[in-house]
Write a protein that holds these residues in place. Structure first.
Motif, PDB file in Angstrom:
ATOM      1  N   GLN A 177       0.865  -1.178   0.000  1.00  0.00           N
ATOM      2  CA  GLN A 177       0.000   0.000   0.000  1.00  0.00           C
ATOM      3  C   GLN A 177       0.901   1.227   0.000  1.00  0.00           C
ATOM      4  O   GLN A 177       1.390   1.654   1.037  1.00  0.00           O
ATOM      5  N   SER A 178       1.086   1.800  -1.162  1.00  0.00           N
ATOM      6  CA  SER A 178       2.014   2.929  -1.231  1.00  0.00           C
ATOM      7  C   SER A 178       1.504   4.116  -0.450  1.00  0.00           C
ATOM      8  O   SER A 178       2.278   4.891   0.092  1.00  0.00           O
ATOM      9  N   ASN A 179       0.187   4.270  -0.382  1.00  0.00           N
ATOM     10  CA  ASN A 179      -0.347   5.441   0.297  1.00  0.00           C
ATOM     11  C   ASN A 179      -0.364   5.280   1.796  1.00  0.00           C
ATOM     12  O   ASN A 179      -0.413   6.234   2.533  1.00  0.00           O
ATOM     13  N   GLY A 237      -2.900   6.903  -6.532  1.00  0.00           N
ATOM     14  CA  GLY A 237      -3.800   8.037  -6.577  1.00  0.00           C
ATOM     15  C   GLY A 237      -5.270   7.685  -6.661  1.00  0.00           C
ATOM     16  O   GLY A 237      -6.110   8.589  -6.598  1.00  0.00           O
ATOM     17  N   PHE A 238      -5.591   6.401  -6.795  1.00  0.00           N
ATOM     18  CA  PHE A 238      -7.007   6.028  -6.894  1.00  0.00           C
ATOM     19  C   PHE A 238      -7.679   6.193  -5.532  1.00  0.00           C
ATOM     20  O   PHE A 238      -7.123   5.842  -4.497  1.00  0.00           O
ATOM     21  N   ARG A 239      -8.904   6.715  -5.559  1.00  0.00           N
ATOM     22  CA  ARG A 239      -9.678   6.919  -4.330  1.00  0.00           C
ATOM     23  C   ARG A 239     -11.084   6.392  -4.535  1.00  0.00           C
ATOM     24  O   ARG A 239     -11.740   6.739  -5.527  1.00  0.00           O
ATOM     25  N   PHE A 240     -11.551   5.555  -3.613  1.00  0.00           N
ATOM     26  CA  PHE A 240     -12.896   4.991  -3.701  1.00  0.00           C
ATOM     27  C   PHE A 240     -13.769   5.735  -2.701  1.00  0.00           C
ATOM     28  O   PHE A 240     -13.712   5.498  -1.502  1.00  0.00           O
ATOM     29  N   ASP A 241     -14.583   6.663  -3.205  1.00  0.00           N
ATOM     30  CA  ASP A 241     -15.392   7.505  -2.323  1.00  0.00           C
ATOM     31  C   ASP A 241     -16.850   7.513  -2.785  1.00  0.00           C
ATOM     32  O   ASP A 241     -17.227   6.771  -3.699  1.00  0.00           O
ATOM     33  N   VAL A 248      -8.570  -7.652  -7.046  1.00  0.00           N
ATOM     34  CA  VAL A 248      -7.719  -6.777  -6.255  1.00  0.00           C
ATOM     35  C   VAL A 248      -7.400  -7.435  -4.923  1.00  0.00           C
ATOM     36  O   VAL A 248      -8.153  -8.268  -4.425  1.00  0.00           O
ATOM     37  N   ASN A 249      -6.269  -7.061  -4.361  1.00  0.00           N
ATOM     38  CA  ASN A 249      -5.968  -7.420  -2.990  1.00  0.00           C
ATOM     39  C   ASN A 249      -6.819  -6.521  -2.087  1.00  0.00           C
ATOM     40  O   ASN A 249      -6.576  -5.324  -1.989  1.00  0.00           O
ATOM     41  N   ALA A 250      -7.848  -7.103  -1.483  1.00  0.00           N
ATOM     42  CA  ALA A 250      -8.884  -6.318  -0.796  1.00  0.00           C
ATOM     43  C   ALA A 250      -8.339  -5.305   0.205  1.00  0.00           C
ATOM     44  O   ALA A 250      -8.806  -4.152   0.229  1.00  0.00           O
ATOM     45  N   PRO A 251      -7.381  -5.659   1.067  1.00  0.00           N
ATOM     46  CA  PRO A 251      -6.898  -4.652   2.021  1.00  0.00           C
ATOM     47  C   PRO A 251      -6.344  -3.404   1.354  1.00  0.00           C
ATOM     48  O   PRO A 251      -6.447  -2.300   1.901  1.00  0.00           O
ATOM     49  N   ASP A 252      -5.784  -3.568   0.150  1.00  0.00           N
ATOM     50  CA  ASP A 252      -5.237  -2.417  -0.549  1.00  0.00           C
ATOM     51  C   ASP A 252      -6.350  -1.466  -0.975  1.00  0.00           C
ATOM     52  O   ASP A 252      -6.213  -0.239  -0.870  1.00  0.00           O
ATOM     53  N   LEU A 253      -7.470  -2.013  -1.445  1.00  0.00           N
ATOM     54  CA  LEU A 253      -8.597  -1.167  -1.832  1.00  0.00           C
ATOM     55  C   LEU A 253      -9.254  -0.529  -0.617  1.00  0.00           C
ATOM     56  O   LEU A 253      -9.603   0.656  -0.636  1.00  0.00           O
ATOM     57  N   ARG A 305      -8.038   2.651   0.599  1.00  0.00           N
ATOM     58  CA  ARG A 305      -8.314   3.824  -0.240  1.00  0.00           C
ATOM     59  C   ARG A 305      -9.766   4.273  -0.145  1.00  0.00           C
ATOM     60  O   ARG A 305     -10.189   5.137  -0.905  1.00  0.00           O
ATOM     61  N   MET A 306     -10.548   3.687   0.734  1.00  0.00           N
ATOM     62  CA  MET A 306     -11.978   3.982   0.786  1.00  0.00           C
ATOM     63  C   MET A 306     -12.294   5.140   1.716  1.00  0.00           C
ATOM     64  O   MET A 306     -11.656   5.330   2.755  1.00  0.00           O
ATOM     65  N   GLU A 307     -13.310   5.855   1.325  1.00  0.00           N
ATOM     66  CA  GLU A 307     -13.823   6.946   2.139  1.00  0.00           C
ATOM     67  C   GLU A 307     -14.466   6.402   3.411  1.00  0.00           C
ATOM     68  O   GLU A 307     -15.070   5.333   3.409  1.00  0.00           O
TER      69      GLU A 307
END
Length: 271
Positions: free
Chosen positions: A6-8, A55-59, A127-132, A135-137
């Motif tokens: 998780q780079s972020n 830079g992807f954001r799931f909001d 996707v590797n779920a923890p990574d997504l 990035r979630m709101e």
């Protein structure tokens, strides 16, 4: 095994799977060709990567652009062949569903069933779920389902189990106030692992109403038969979740004499 990070988040993502060569049979290949453009989300990933793009954001704006509405969002982590998420999406067309899975054959089978039912309220992500989830709101998800995750039975591999404190903390943020995480396993030692992680997390409340007895020490592959002789303690678990259908995988576990453990944890109703 993948070393995607998780780079972020500045920390290594939980990786509870093994990358393996996958080949779709003709039926699943046709399903992928026909339905992937409709159901599979683009998370900005590099080719072959299970990590979310930089830079992807799931909001909430992302949700509305994908599903075209505001509605309860149900996320299944490790959707397998898709039986549960597809059945529930059929039953509740007014809810939004997101199935997270790393293996292409399972995703293709899920697409096939969804396409046959012409479902509009289901989307999938490879996707590797923890990574997504990182990035979630905050407060975006109503429920999270994790049914029969890989038990990683060897003691040295228990650290690869999906249910970990870091994931629980991320889900406590992702879930709306009062939202729940539903977990099911047919492995007694995994049930103990879940209790250790989740019962100690102050942001969640165990909604269990059934008292069960579990060993208080862990066993692994080759030592599981010693569990009965270990000290035991009482833990609280839940009745079977009505929204979970009995899949072939679960049926095989029952036929093998394994007990199904249902665990339900509610995030604090206030922030």
């Amino acid at each position: 095994m993948s070393t995607e990070t998780q780079s972020n988040a500045g920390r290594r993502s939980i990786v509870s799977y093994v990358r393996r060569s996958e080949k779709l049979n003709d039926r699943l290949a046709r399903a992928w060709s026909e339905y992937s453009s409709r159901y599979l989300l683009d998370l900005g990933q590099a080719e072959g990567s299970l990590a979310v793009g930089e830079g992807f954001r799931f909001d909430s704006a992302t949700v509305e652009s994908i599903w075209g509405r505001k509605a309860p969002l149900i996320v299944e982590i490790g959707s397998g062949q898709g039986e549960n998420v597809v059945a529930s999406a059929r039953e509740h067309p007014d809810w939004n569903y997101l199935a997270l899975e790393v293996y292409q054959p399972g995703l293709a089978h899920t697409m096939l069933m969804a396409g046959k039912s012409d479902l509009d309220n289901l989307r999938l992500a490879q996707v590797n779920a923890p990574d997504l989830l990182a990035r979630m709101e905050s407060g975006l998800i109503t429920e999270v389902w994790t049914f029969f995750p890989d038990p990683w039975p060897k003691m040295k591999h228990h650290k690869r189990r999906l249910v970990q404190p870091a994931l629980a903390d991320d889900l406590a943020d992702c879930l709306e106030p009062g939202g729940v995480w539903r977990i099911a396993t047919d492995i007694e030692d995994y049930a103990l692992h879940v209790h250790e992680v989740m019962d100690a997390n102050p942001r969640f409340r165990n909604l269990g109403n059934l008292q069960i007895s579990l060993p208080t020490q862990h066993v692994g592959k080759g030592t599981a038969d010693q569990a009965e002789t270990l000290p035991h303690a009482a833990f609280m678990e839940s009745d079977r979740f009505d929204g979970r259908i009995v899949t072939n995988f679960e049926r095989k576990g029952i036929e093998a004499g394994r007990v199904i453990h249902d665990l339900t944890y509610q995030v604090s109703p206030v922030r």
